[in-house]
Enzyme design. Structure first.
Site, PDB file in Angstrom:
ATOM      1  N   SER A  75       0.825  -1.214   0.000  1.00  0.00           N
ATOM      2  CA  SER A  75       0.000   0.000   0.000  1.00  0.00           C
ATOM      3  C   SER A  75       0.855   1.258   0.000  1.00  0.00           C
ATOM      4  CB  SER A  75      -0.923   0.024   1.217  1.00  0.00           C
ATOM      5  OG  SER A  75      -1.679  -1.158   1.288  1.00  0.00           O
TER       6      SER A  75
HETATM    7  N1  SAH Z   1      -1.161  -4.697   3.836  1.00  0.00           N
HETATM    8  C1  SAH Z   1      -0.403  -5.042   2.657  1.00  0.00           C
HETATM    9  C2  SAH Z   1      -1.157  -4.701   1.399  1.00  0.00           C
HETATM   10  C3  SAH Z   1      -1.193  -5.883   0.505  1.00  0.00           C
HETATM   11  S1  SAH Z   1      -2.314  -5.801  -0.851  1.00  0.00           S
HETATM   12  C4  SAH Z   1       0.977  -4.424   2.693  1.00  0.00           C
HETATM   13  O1  SAH Z   1       1.247  -3.604   3.573  1.00  0.00           O
HETATM   14  O2  SAH Z   1       1.819  -4.770   1.852  1.00  0.00           O
HETATM   15  C5  SAH Z   1      -3.684  -6.710  -0.234  1.00  0.00           C
HETATM   16  C6  SAH Z   1      -3.444  -8.129   0.181  1.00  0.00           C
HETATM   17  O3  SAH Z   1      -4.709  -8.668   0.547  1.00  0.00           O
HETATM   18  C7  SAH Z   1      -2.918  -9.038  -0.928  1.00  0.00           C
HETATM   19  O4  SAH Z   1      -1.737  -9.644  -0.505  1.00  0.00           O
HETATM   20  C8  SAH Z   1      -4.032 -10.058  -1.112  1.00  0.00           C
HETATM   21  O5  SAH Z   1      -3.573 -11.363  -1.431  1.00  0.00           O
HETATM   22  C9  SAH Z   1      -4.726 -10.022   0.227  1.00  0.00           C
HETATM   23  N2  SAH Z   1      -6.107 -10.498   0.239  1.00  0.00           N
HETATM   24  C10 SAH Z   1      -7.085 -10.302  -0.685  1.00  0.00           C
HETATM   25  N3  SAH Z   1      -8.219 -10.915  -0.314  1.00  0.00           N
HETATM   26  C11 SAH Z   1      -7.964 -11.521   0.887  1.00  0.00           C
HETATM   27  C12 SAH Z   1      -8.721 -12.336   1.781  1.00  0.00           C
HETATM   28  N4  SAH Z   1      -9.994 -12.655   1.543  1.00  0.00           N
HETATM   29  N5  SAH Z   1      -8.117 -12.781   2.897  1.00  0.00           N
HETATM   30  C13 SAH Z   1      -6.824 -12.495   3.181  1.00  0.00           C
HETATM   31  N6  SAH Z   1      -6.054 -11.745   2.372  1.00  0.00           N
HETATM   32  C14 SAH Z   1      -6.610 -11.265   1.236  1.00  0.00           C
END
Ligand code: SAH
Length: 225
Positions: A75
């Site tokens: 993010s």
């Molecule tokens: N907080 C992260 C942002 C990652 S992007 C950071 O700081 O890097 C969002 C993430 O959510 C992705 O890795 C994706 O695989 C995950 N995601 C999407 N749907 C999800 C779900 N139902 N349960 C758990 N993770 C999920």
């Protein structure tokens, strides 16, 4: 506080990943309305370049989302800061849940401010990398789980705050159930074809919503990968 470990012989204080570069990012966040000094300190002391591929480390302190592989992104720092501020607004949380570990950066920021951080990720490969980073940085108060975040983490509920880092089409009711009364869930939710960052506070009767503005997140998906 986070203890950073420098690999032997690594240069300190110079280059695109130095403290100076990180401080510039903090100044930018301040200019863009981030007020919570604890959150700014956490951003200043967390090495974001450790959470992206080495090829992207020179861009790690830009205020932008970056690819982390498997179609996912780390993010944007402003969004991480804003979500963290919103969740701290629920009092002084002892225990928070993050849905969407991704690179692990948001969890690392939370871990320097909150005693216990629980984080779930549906893509095992990303979770493995994130765990390695937590280990390398000595972050011992992050608990991870390979799971579909729609279900939260029932055995650890209630939480003093929940951060969802993938966009859902509706407010995830199961997550609200796992929130303590008075605590805040921050999540990007689709509204009329656009994603809005919502701060949802659980009340005795149900919940209140505050719209924190437009955002762009990867979608929240179901099942494991
Ligand atoms: N907080 C992260 C942002 C990652 S992007 C950071 O700081 O890097 C969002 C993430 O959510 C992705 O890795 C994706 O695989 C995950 N995601 C999407 N749907 C999800 C779900 N139902 N349960 C758990 N993770 C999920």
């Amino acid at each position: 506080m986070i203890h950073r470990k420098h690999p032997k012989g690594a240069p300190r204080g110079i280059g695109m990943t130095s403290q100076g570069t990180r401080d510039r990012l903090v100044r930018r966040l301040r200019e863009h309305g981030i007020r919570d000094e604890d959150v700014l300190r956490a951003i200043a002391s967390t090495p974001r370049h450790e959470f992206v591929d080495e090829a992207l480390s020179s861009r790690a302190y830009e205020d932008t989302a970056l690819p982390i592989g498997l179609g996912q992104t780390i993010s944007q720092p402003w969004v991480v800061a804003r979500m963290t501020e919103a969740v701290l607004d629920g009092g002084s949380p002892d225990k928070v849940l993050e849905v969407g570990t991704g690179s692990g950066y948001q969890a690392a920021i939370l871990a320097s401010l909150i005693p216990q951080v629980f984080t779930v990720e549906r893509i095992e490969e990303l979770l493995k990398l994130a765990r390695r980073r937590f280990h390398k940085l000595g972050l011992k108060n992050i608990y991870t789980r390979h799971a579909d975040g729609h279900l939260g983490w029932p055995s650890q509920a209630p939480f003093d705050g929940i951060i969802v880092t993938a966009a859902a089409i509706q407010v995830p009711i199961e997550l609200i159930r796992q929130l303590r009364v008075g605590a805040v869930l921050v999540a990007p939710i689709e509204r009329r074809g656009m994603q809005r960052l919502l701060a949802i506070r659980r009340t005795e009767e149900g919940y209140d919503e505050e719209d924190l503005g437009g955002v762009i997140f990867v979608p929240m998906l179901s099942g494991l990968s």
